[in-house]
Motif scaffolding. Structure first.
Motif, mmCIF file in Angstrom:
data_model
loop_
_atom_site.group_PDB
_atom_site.id
_atom_site.type_symbol
_atom_site.label_atom_id
_atom_site.label_comp_id
_atom_site.label_asym_id
_atom_site.label_seq_id
_atom_site.Cartn_x
_atom_site.Cartn_y
_atom_site.Cartn_z
ATOM 1 N N UNK A 199 33.204 -24.716 31.503
ATOM 2 C CA UNK A 199 34.334 -25.584 31.817
ATOM 3 C C UNK A 199 34.413 -26.774 30.857
ATOM 4 N N UNK A 200 33.283 -27.415 30.607
ATOM 5 C CA UNK A 200 33.257 -28.562 29.706
ATOM 6 C C UNK A 200 33.614 -28.199 28.277
ATOM 7 N N UNK A 201 33.115 -27.064 27.808
ATOM 8 C CA UNK A 201 33.409 -26.630 26.446
ATOM 9 C C UNK A 201 34.873 -26.262 26.312
ATOM 10 N N UNK A 202 35.401 -25.539 27.285
ATOM 11 C CA UNK A 202 36.827 -25.182 27.248
ATOM 12 C C UNK A 202 37.697 -26.436 27.240
ATOM 13 N N UNK A 203 37.343 -27.421 28.045
ATOM 14 C CA UNK A 203 38.127 -28.659 28.108
ATOM 15 C C UNK A 203 38.141 -29.362 26.761
ATOM 16 N N UNK A 204 36.977 -29.526 26.153
ATOM 17 C CA UNK A 204 36.880 -30.233 24.873
ATOM 18 C C UNK A 204 37.627 -29.486 23.766
ATOM 19 N N UNK A 205 37.597 -28.157 23.806
ATOM 20 C CA UNK A 205 38.267 -27.377 22.768
ATOM 21 C C UNK A 205 39.735 -27.104 23.082
ATOM 22 N N UNK A 222 31.569 -22.281 18.377
ATOM 23 C CA UNK A 222 32.613 -21.940 19.336
ATOM 24 C C UNK A 222 33.960 -22.375 18.772
ATOM 25 N N UNK A 223 34.948 -21.475 18.862
ATOM 26 C CA UNK A 223 36.275 -21.716 18.311
ATOM 27 C C UNK A 223 37.330 -21.327 19.334
ATOM 28 N N UNK A 224 38.351 -22.162 19.462
ATOM 29 C CA UNK A 224 39.498 -21.841 20.303
ATOM 30 C C UNK A 224 40.507 -21.109 19.415
ATOM 31 N N UNK A 225 40.718 -19.798 19.597
ATOM 32 C CA UNK A 225 41.618 -19.050 18.716
ATOM 33 C C UNK A 225 43.072 -19.497 18.822
ATOM 34 N N UNK A 226 43.438 -20.159 19.917
ATOM 35 C CA UNK A 226 44.799 -20.662 20.076
ATOM 36 C C UNK A 226 45.001 -22.007 19.392
ATOM 37 N N UNK A 227 43.907 -22.638 18.995
ATOM 38 C CA UNK A 227 43.930 -23.933 18.330
ATOM 39 C C UNK A 227 42.771 -23.955 17.333
ATOM 40 N N UNK A 228 42.909 -23.233 16.212
ATOM 41 C CA UNK A 228 41.775 -23.013 15.303
ATOM 42 C C UNK A 228 41.091 -24.263 14.757
ATOM 43 N N UNK A 229 41.755 -25.410 14.797
ATOM 44 C CA UNK A 229 41.069 -26.633 14.359
ATOM 45 C C UNK A 229 40.073 -27.111 15.415
ATOM 46 N N UNK A 230 40.169 -26.540 16.620
ATOM 47 C CA UNK A 230 39.249 -26.910 17.704
ATOM 48 C C UNK A 230 38.037 -25.992 17.655
#
Length: 90
Positions: free
Chosen positions: A80-86, A38-46
């Motif tokens: 929700x938990x994954x989004x928060x951590x990333x 799982x990758x946050x495209x707005x914060x690629x290091x996350x």
């Protein structure tokens, strides 16, 4: 191939996370259990891997560092938990 129930849980989680704006890729490393990248495209290091394992009569989503996220039956809580951590915006 992975057992069907855990794989289906990861597929559903991937779908929900994608709808929530995160990038996902289901991986099946040879000889290992499936996992979800799982990758946050707005914060690629996350980026992190989510795995699923049985624990006390139910399947749980876990972070690769062996911390529980949520039971597989609680998809909203897991997302929700994954989004928060990333660091994904609400």
């Amino acid at each position: 191939m992975a057992t069907e129930a855990p794989y289906r849980h990861l597929e559903e989680l991937a779908t929900r996370l994608s709808r929530a704006g995160l990038c996902t890729r289901l991986e099946e490393p040879l000889g290992k259990a499936p996992r979800l990248h799982v990758l946050n495209p707005d914060l690629p290091v996350a980026e992190e891997h989510v795995i699923i394992e049985a624990h006390s009569d139910q399947d749980w989503f876990w972070w690769a560092w062996a911390e529980r996220i949520a039971p597989a039956g609680e998809m909203d809580r897991a997302v929700s938990g994954i989004r928060r951590v990333l660091g994904a915006a609400a």
